[in-house]
Motif scaffolding. Sequence first.
Motif, PDB file in Angstrom:
ATOM      1  N   THR A  50       0.865  -1.187   0.000  1.00  0.00           N
ATOM      2  CA  THR A  50       0.000   0.000   0.000  1.00  0.00           C
ATOM      3  C   THR A  50       0.901   1.236   0.000  1.00  0.00           C
TER       4      THR A  50
ATOM      5  N   TYR B 294       2.700  -1.298   5.635  1.00  0.00           N
ATOM      6  CA  TYR B 294       1.470  -2.083   5.650  1.00  0.00           C
ATOM      7  C   TYR B 294       1.208  -2.769   4.314  1.00  0.00           C
TER       8      TYR B 294
ATOM      9  N   CYS C 246       1.234   3.167   2.314  1.00  0.00           N
ATOM     10  CA  CYS C 246       1.853   3.133   3.645  1.00  0.00           C
ATOM     11  C   CYS C 246       2.825   1.958   3.614  1.00  0.00           C
TER      12      CYS C 246
ATOM     13  N   HIS D 215      -5.672  -2.801  10.612  1.00  0.00           N
ATOM     14  CA  HIS D 215      -5.398  -1.553  11.333  1.00  0.00           C
ATOM     15  C   HIS D 215      -6.642  -0.664  11.387  1.00  0.00           C
TER      16      HIS D 215
ATOM     17  N   LEU E  47      -3.390  -3.128   6.554  1.00  0.00           N
ATOM     18  CA  LEU E  47      -4.137  -1.872   6.586  1.00  0.00           C
ATOM     19  C   LEU E  47      -5.607  -2.108   6.936  1.00  0.00           C
TER      20      LEU E  47
END
Length: 67
Positions: free
Chosen positions: A27, A32, A29, A40, A37
């Motif tokens: 991703t 992650y 991020c 999360h 994700l």
Amino acid sequence: MIDLEPACRQIIDVPAGVGDEQLTKPTPCTEYTVRDLIVHVGEAAQGFTMIARPQGLQGRRGHRSRR
């Protein structure tokens, strides 16, 4: 009052459209994967739900009130 229903609907709909083969994809991020994700965001939603209740975190296992 802020209407959170549209955002909540997307939180449900977007992960529902993710296939098993996509869960290990990266991703934006970088720390992650797609699976990470989703987990999360789900955990954050549960946390927000708990603190939004009238009793907040009081009485939750592992919570220590500050007195």
